[in-house]
Design an enzyme around this catalytic site. Structure first.
Site, PDB file in Angstrom:
ATOM      1  N   LYS A  56     -16.382  -4.093  19.562  1.00  0.00           N
ATOM      2  CA  LYS A  56     -18.017  -3.467  19.367  1.00  0.00           C
ATOM      3  C   LYS A  56     -18.614  -4.858  19.990  1.00  0.00           C
ATOM      4  O   LYS A  56     -19.084  -4.593  20.930  1.00  0.00           O
ATOM      5  CB  LYS A  56     -17.847  -2.972  17.950  1.00  0.00           C
ATOM      6  CG  LYS A  56     -16.986  -1.751  18.272  1.00  0.00           C
ATOM      7  CD  LYS A  56     -17.152  -1.311  17.175  1.00  0.00           C
ATOM      8  CE  LYS A  56     -15.862  -0.201  16.751  1.00  0.00           C
ATOM      9  NZ  LYS A  56     -15.971   0.637  15.321  1.00  0.00           N
ATOM     10  N   GLN A 100     -18.456   0.494   9.576  1.00  0.00           N
ATOM     11  CA  GLN A 100     -16.803   0.221   9.577  1.00  0.00           C
ATOM     12  C   GLN A 100     -16.057   1.115   8.604  1.00  0.00           C
ATOM     13  O   GLN A 100     -16.293   0.645   7.647  1.00  0.00           O
ATOM     14  CB  GLN A 100     -16.201  -1.384   9.843  1.00  0.00           C
ATOM     15  CG  GLN A 100     -15.256  -1.662  10.840  1.00  0.00           C
ATOM     16  CD  GLN A 100     -14.697  -1.098  12.074  1.00  0.00           C
ATOM     17  OE1 GLN A 100     -15.623  -1.271  13.005  1.00  0.00           O
ATOM     18  NE2 GLN A 100     -13.445  -0.391  11.862  1.00  0.00           N
ATOM     19  N   ASP A 125     -21.918   6.911  15.512  1.00  0.00           N
ATOM     20  CA  ASP A 125     -19.952   7.306  14.953  1.00  0.00           C
ATOM     21  C   ASP A 125     -19.691   8.982  15.240  1.00  0.00           C
ATOM     22  O   ASP A 125     -19.050   9.365  15.067  1.00  0.00           O
ATOM     23  CB  ASP A 125     -19.928   6.857  13.944  1.00  0.00           C
ATOM     24  CG  ASP A 125     -18.982   5.511  14.453  1.00  0.00           C
ATOM     25  OD1 ASP A 125     -18.289   5.194  15.497  1.00  0.00           O
ATOM     26  OD2 ASP A 125     -18.408   5.578  13.805  1.00  0.00           O
ATOM     27  N   SER A 197       0.950  18.430  10.220  1.00  0.00           N
ATOM     28  CA  SER A 197       2.535  17.424   9.906  1.00  0.00           C
ATOM     29  C   SER A 197       2.869  19.085   9.371  1.00  0.00           C
ATOM     30  O   SER A 197       4.110  18.890   9.448  1.00  0.00           O
ATOM     31  CB  SER A 197       2.097  16.847   9.346  1.00  0.00           C
ATOM     32  OG  SER A 197       1.279  16.890   7.905  1.00  0.00           O
ATOM     33  N   GLY A 273      -4.435  -0.057  25.547  1.00  0.00           N
ATOM     34  CA  GLY A 273      -5.205  -0.040  26.594  1.00  0.00           C
ATOM     35  C   GLY A 273      -5.792   1.585  27.301  1.00  0.00           C
ATOM     36  O   GLY A 273      -6.115   1.283  28.296  1.00  0.00           O
ATOM     37  N   GLY A 274      -5.216   2.791  26.354  1.00  0.00           N
ATOM     38  CA  GLY A 274      -6.436   4.056  26.957  1.00  0.00           C
ATOM     39  C   GLY A 274      -7.163   4.184  26.637  1.00  0.00           C
ATOM     40  O   GLY A 274      -8.448   3.471  26.281  1.00  0.00           O
TER      41      GLY A 274
END
Length: 935
Positions: A56, A100, A125, A197, A273-274
Site C-alpha cells: 500500500k 490494518q 476501507d 459453508s 495477481g488478480g
C-alpha cells in the site's frame, strides 16, 4: 490457458494507477502544497500485515499520495489505539485512514469498536457500521465501499458484461468481502444469492451464476465443473497448499480450482495477481475520492467556520448583557474549525482550552499569514478602544470578509478587574466571550506566575538566612547531602560549578576554596530587585518589612509587593518561543548582585527547574472566541511600562501558521504607539523573528480634542461640553499627536491604517477631519469605525483597508542596533519616538549603566518605563511636545526576559483600590452560578 487475461488485468491496474496519478497531479496544480493523505494504523508486527502495508505504501508513493504508517506495539491497549484513532480523525492532512487487520495485540481489543471509531468520512476501507449501513441501504454515492468488493466490481465492469439483470452468486458472507459484495451487486441491479459453508446445495447455486464471486477462505473449494459456461469468475481467495516442487514447500491458490474453471469461465481472475492488486488500487482510489470530497467542502488553507449572527440593539446594552446574549460555540468545535488536532487541545470546560506547543512543531513548515499590530494615539485615562478595535477588526475579517483570522490579546490582571478599570475583553458588540471567564481566572496562568515568582523570592531570603547562620561545611552538607553514603551534584549544581570555572563532577574532590564559592552566593541585600507579587491592588503592600519573626534571628529587611503582571516571569512567558527557551530565560533572571558585584540568577539559587514545572501549563496559549465566533488566543499579560506590553510570541506564531499564507493575525500592543508599538517592534519582533505587515493606529475624537487643549477627563465623571459639542479647531490642534504617532509607526517602515473609533457624540465633520488629516500625515488609509455598536459589520471598511495595506511594500526595520551603548539606545528612543531634545541620567541610572555593561547586559534591548498619558515624561504635556529633556531616574534589568528598563519619572507598580471599586457590583447567582454585575 488464458494468459491474455493476466496481461489484461495488469494493463487495467496500470490504467487505474495512471488515472489516479493524473487526478492527484491536478489537485496539486489547483491547490499548491496540497496532497491527498493516507494513514495506515498497525498494531503489532505480523509478517503478512507488514507485506500488505508495504504494498500500500509503495502504491501510494507511485500515485503521489502522502502515506503515513503508524505502528503501535503489540502491548498497545484498546484505549491507546482509540486515542491514536481520535488524533488521526482530527488531522486535516489525513483524508483516508485504515486500520490494518487483524490487530496483533497482547491485550484484549474489540475490533468492531476499533473500526467504528474511524471517522466515516475517512473510512476508506468502508468497514465502519455507518458506511456498511449506507451501502446496505443503497446510498452508494455517500459512503465508502470496502476495497475488495469495490475492486471486484471494477473487474466485472471491465469484462464488458452488464451486471443489471444477471444472476450473481457470492460465496462467503464476511463483513469485509461477502456481505458488502452482495449489497454492491444488488444495488447494481443483479439478482443475488449469498452462499456459505453451510449451504447444502452449493454446487447447484454456483451453476446458476452468470457472475460468481468467491471469498470463502478455503483452498479450491469451488470446482471447475460447477461453473456455468461463460460465467465471469472473481476469485478473492488466498490460500497456501503443500507443493514439494516449490522452494518454500507450498504454493498460493485461490478459492476456485483455477485449472478446470478457466476452461468454462469467459473471464477468471488469477491467484495471485488478480483481486489483490485491485484491492490496493481501490484503496488508493477511495483515498483520492476522499481528498476530492475534502476539497469540495474545505479549501486548503481556508477554514470551514461557523460564524455567530449578532442581533444588534439600540441603544447598545451593557457588555455583560451582550456577552450573555450570545451562546458560544463549544471550544473544541472552534479548535477543529481552525485546524487544531484533538490531542493538541486541552479543554478547560466548554468555552476555553489550552493549545499544546506540539501544534507549532506540526505546522512548522507551513507559511505564515499576515501580521497586524493594533496600537493607538496617546490615550485619555478612559482608553480609546484598542481592544475593542482589535476584536471588531477580526470579526470583520472573519465573519464578514471570510478570511482566516486570529486575534491574539493579553490576559487581563485581576487588579484592574476588581479595581477601577474593570474588564479588558473589548466592549459593545466587539468582545471576547465569555467575558467573565476572560476577565477572571481564565486557566490559571497568572496564579502560576504568582507561585513561581514568590518561590524565587522565598529562595532569595532563605539563602541569605542560611548563609548567615551556617559554616561552609554545613552548607555544603545540606546542599549536596550524602544519600546511602554517596554525594551527587544535581544538574543545576553542575551548571553553577561550570559558571564558577570549576570543572569537577565528584563532590568529594572540591577544595575548601572551591567549596566556599560554590555554597556562598553572598547576596547583597541592598541590591535585591526581586519582589513578591499578588494579583490584587493592595496599596498597603507597596512597602513592607519582612523577617519580623524571632525564628529569623534578626534578619529583616524592607521589601514590597508588586502586582503579578509586573513580574519578570510574565515577561519571560510572553517572549519565550518554547518550553526550553522559557526554562533558559527563567534560569538567567537576575534577582540581586553579590557583594562582589556579580549578578545572582535563579539558576544560582537552584530554582530554575522548579519554576519550569510551575509554568509548564502556563506556556500553552489559551483559546477562546469572539462574539461572532472568530478564534482568539489569550496569552500572557505583561505591563506595558516596566515590560513590553504585548501578548505572547508563542500565541502569535501558532496563529500565523493556522491562518495560512493568506490569513491574518491581529495582535494588540499596550498603551500608545510610543510605548507598546515601539516595544512590539524593538523587543518582541526582535526576539520572535516575526515581521509585521500593517500597523492599525486607533484614534478617537475625544482623545484628540484633549491633545488640542481640552479639559481633563476621568472615569465616572460626565464629559465636559468640549467633548460633546463639535469643535473642529480644538480637534485639528490635537491631531498633532496623531501625526506624531503615524510618524512613529512609519519610522519602522510599516504601512499605517488609522482606525477612527467613532463615539455617539462625534459629528460627521469631526470624523471626516480626522480621516483627512491622518491621510495627509502619511497614513496608508484612514477609516471611520463603528464596531462597538455594530460588531464586525462596523469594521468592514477598516478590514478592507488592512487587506490592501498588507499587500503594500513593508520595509520593516528596527530603530536601533542592540550593540549600541545603553545610553545611545535610550537617547534614540527619546528623540525619535518621544520628541525629546536629549536625555538626563540621574546618578543612580548612570551607576546602573556602568554596572549592567560590566555584567555583560549592555547589549540588551531597552524597554522604557514612562507614563502612557503623554509622549513626554510629564502626563500633563499633551499633543506632541518637543524640546524637553527626558529624565532617567533609574535603570533596572529583566535579564531573563531580555531587556533593560529605564524608569522615566515617578511610577508605582502597585495601584491601590479606589473608594468605590468595581467589586461592589459583582456577585454570584446562587441558583444559576452565573456572575452578575461584572463590568
Amino acid at each position: 490457458p488464458l494468459p491474455w487475461f493476466v496481461f489484461y488485468f495488469y494493463f487495467f491496474f496500470r490504467q487505474v494507477r495512471d488515472r489516479l496519478k493524473q487526478q492527484v497531479a491536478e489537485m496539486k496544480e489547483k491547490f499548491p502544497g496540497f496532497r491527498p493523505g493516507l494513514a495506515i494504523l498497525q498494531v503489532g508486527n505480523r509478517d503478512d500485515s507488514n507485506l500488505y502495508i508495504n504494498m500500500k505504501l509503495k502504491a501510494a508513493a507511485e500515485i503521489g499520495i502522502s502515506a503515513n504508517h503508524i505502528k503501535l506495539p503489540s502491548t498497545a491497549t484498546e484505549a491507546e489505539v482509540l486515542k491514536c484513532i481520535a488524533s488521526l480523525n482530527g488531522d486535516p492532512a489525513v483524508h483516508g485512514f485504515i486500520v490494518q487487520l487483524p490487530l496483533d495485540s497482547d491485550k484484549p481489543i474489540n475490533t468492531e469498536k476499533i473500526t467504528n471509531a474511524v471517522a466515516p468520512e475517512k473510512d476508506v476501507d468502508g468497514l465502519s457500521s455507518i458506511n456498511a449501513g449506507k451501502l446496505s441501504r443503497g446510498d452508494l454515492g455517500d459512503c465508502f465501499i470496502p476495497c475488495t468488493p469495490k475492486g471486484c466490481m471494477e473487474l466485472i465492469r471491465q469484462t464488458g458484461v452488464q451486471v443489471a439483470g444477471k444472476r450473481a452468486v457470492v460465496v462467503g458472507r464476511s463483513k469485509i468481502v461477502g456481505a458488502p459484495m452482495h449489497d454492491l451487486l444488488l444495488w447494481n441491479h443483479a439478482t443475488v444469492t449469498t452462499c456459505h459453508s453451510k449451504t447444502s446445495t452449493l454446487a447447484e447455486e454456483v451453476a446458476k451464476a452468470d457472475i460468481l464471486v468467491v471469498a470463502a477462505g478455503k483452498a479450491e473449494m469451488v470446482k471447475g465443473e460447477w461453473i456455468k459456461p461463460g460465467a465471469v469468475v472473481i476469485d478473492c481467495g488466498i490460500n497456501h497448499v503443500p507443493d514439494s516442487t516449490k522452494a518454500s514447500g507450498k504454493r498460493v491458490v485461490g478459492d476456485v480450482a483455477y485449472s478446470t474453471a478457466k476452461e468454462k469461465a469467459s473471464y477468471i481472475t488469477p491467484v495471485p495477481g488478480g483481486v489483490g492488486p485491485m484491492t490496493v488500487a481501490m484503496l488508493m482510489q477511495s483515498t483520492v475520492e476522499s481528498a476530492q470530497r475534502f476539497l469540495e467542502k474545505f479549501q486548503p488553507g481556508k477554514w470551514n467556520i461557523q460564524y455567530n449572527q449578532l442581533t444588534l440593539k439600540v441603544p447598545v446594552p451593557s457588555d455583560i448583557e451582550i456577552s450573555r446574549s450570545c451562546i458560544p460555540k463549544p471550544i473544541d468545535q472552534v479548535a477543529k474549525e481552525v485546524g487544531l488536532l484533538p490531542d493538541e487541545v486541552e479543554l478547560y470546560g466548554q468555552t476555553k482550552a489550552k493549545v499544546q506547543l506540539s501544534a507549532l512543531r506540526r505546522l512548522q513548515d507551513q507559511p505564515d499569514g499576515r501580521y497586524v499590530v493594533v496600537t493607538g494615539i496617546t490615550p485619555t485615562p478612559l482608553g480609546e478602544g484598542k481592544s475593542t478595535t482589535t476584536i471588531g477588526l477580526v470579526q470583520a475579517l472573519g465573519a464578514h470578509l471570510h478570511q482566516n483570522v486570529f486575534a491574539c490579546v493579553r490576559q487581563p490582571s485581576q487588579g484592574p478587574t476588581f479595581g477601577i478599570k474593570g474588564g479588558a475583553a473589548g466592549g459593545g458588540y466587539s468582545q471576547v466571550i465569555p467575558m467573565e471567564e476572560f476577565n477572571l481566572h481564565l486557566t490559571g496562568d497568572i496564579h502560576a506566575i504568582t507561585a513561581a515568582n514568590n518561590l524565587v523570592a522565598a529562595a532569595v531570603d532563605a539563602r541569605i538566612f542560611h548563609e548567615l547562620t551556617q559554616t561552609d561545611q554545613a552548607l555544603y552538607s545540606r546542599l549536596v547531602p550524602s544519600v546511602n553514603g554517596v554525594r551527587k551534584f544535581s544538574d543545576i549544581q553542575i551548571r553553577r560549578l561550570q559558571k564558577l570555572g570549576i570543572h569537577k563532577t565528584d563532590p568529594e574532590t572540591l577544595t575548601k576554596e572551591e567549596m566556599n564559592v560554590f555554597v556562598r552566593l553572598d547576596i547583597d541585600p541592598a541590591t535585591i530587585t526581586w519582589q513578591r507579587v499578588l494579583d490584587t491592588n493592595d496599596r498597603f503592600l507597596r512597602r513592607i518589612t519582612i523577617g519580623q519573626s524571632p525564628t529569623e534571628k534578626g534578619f529583616s529587611r524592607t521589601a514590597q509587593f508588586d502586582i503579578t503582571v509586573a513580574s519578570e516571569i510574565m515577561a519571560v512567558l510572553a517572549l519565550a518561543d518554547g518550553l526550553d527557551d522559557m526554562r533558559t530565560r527563567l534560569g538567567r533572571m537576575v534577582v540581586a548582585s553579590s557583594k562582589r558585584g556579580e549578578p545572582v540568577t535563579a539558576d544560582d539559587l537552584g530554582v530554575t527547574g522548579a519554576l519550569a514545572v510551575l509554568m509548564k501549563d502556563a506556556v500553552k496559549p489559551n483559546l477562546m472566541q469572539t462574539l461572532e465566533g472568530t478564534p482568539v488566543f489569550v496569552h500572557a499579560g505583561p505591563f506595558a511600562n516596566i515590560a513590553h506590553g504585548n501578548s505572547s510570541v508563542l500565541a502569535d506564531k501558532i496563529a500565523l501558521k493556522l491562518v495560512g499564507k493568506d490569513g491574518f493575525v491581529v495582535t494588540e500592543a499596550g498603551f500608545g504607539a510610543d510605548i507598546g508599538m515601539e516595544k512590539f517592534f524593538n523587543i518582541k519582533c526582535r526576539y520572535s523573528g516575526l515581521r509585521p505587515h500593517v500597523v492599525v493606529l486607533v484614534a478617537t475624537v475625544r482623545a484628540l480634542k484633549m491633545h488640542g487643549g481640552g479639559p481633563a477627563v476621568s472615569a465616572g465623571v460626565p464629559l465636559p461640553k468640549e467633548y460633546t459639542e463639535e469643535n473642529l479647531q480644538l480637534l485639528a490642534k490635537g491631531c498633532s499627536n496623531l501625526r506624531k504617532q503615524i510618524q512613529n509607526a512609519r519610522i519602522f517602515g510599516v504601512p499605517v491604517v488609522v482606525a477612527v473609533n467613532a463615539f455617539k457624540t462625534d459629528t460627521k465633520a469631526e470624523l471626516a477631519l480626522v480621516v483627512q488629516l491622518a491621510k495627509e500625515a502619511g497614513a496608508f488609509d484612514a477609516v471611520e469605525c463603528t464596531h462597538w455598536a455594530e460588531g464586525g459589520k462596523g469594521a468592514v471598511a477598516l478590514a478592507q483597508a488592512v487587506q490592501r495595506a498588507s499587500q503594500a511594500p513593508s520595509n520593516f526595520r528596527f530603530l536601533y542596533n542592540v550593540e549600541l551603548p545603553v545610553t545611545d539606545k535610550i537617547r534614540l528612543i527619546a528623540q525619535q519616538i518621544y520628541g525629546a531634545s536629549d536625555i538626563e541620567l540621574f546618578p543612580e541610572a548612570q551607576e546602573k549603566v556602568t554596572l549592567y555593561t560590566k555584567q555583560g547586559f549592555g547589549n540588551l534591548p531597552v524597554c522604557m518605563a514612562k507614563t502612557h498619558l503623554s509622549l513626554s515624561h510629564d502626563p500633563e504635556q499633551k499633543g506632541a511636545p518637543t524640546g524637553f529633556v527626558l529624565p532617567i531616574r533609574d535603570i533596572r534589568a529583566s535579564v531573563g526576559a531580555g531587556f533593560l528598563y529605564p524608569l522615566v519619572g515617578t511610577m508605582s507598580t502597585m495601584p491601590g483600590l479606589p473608594t468605590r471599586p468595581c467589586f461592589f457590583d459583582i456577585d454570584l447567582d446562587p441558583v444559576s452560578g452565573e456572575v452578575n454585575g461584572l463590568f
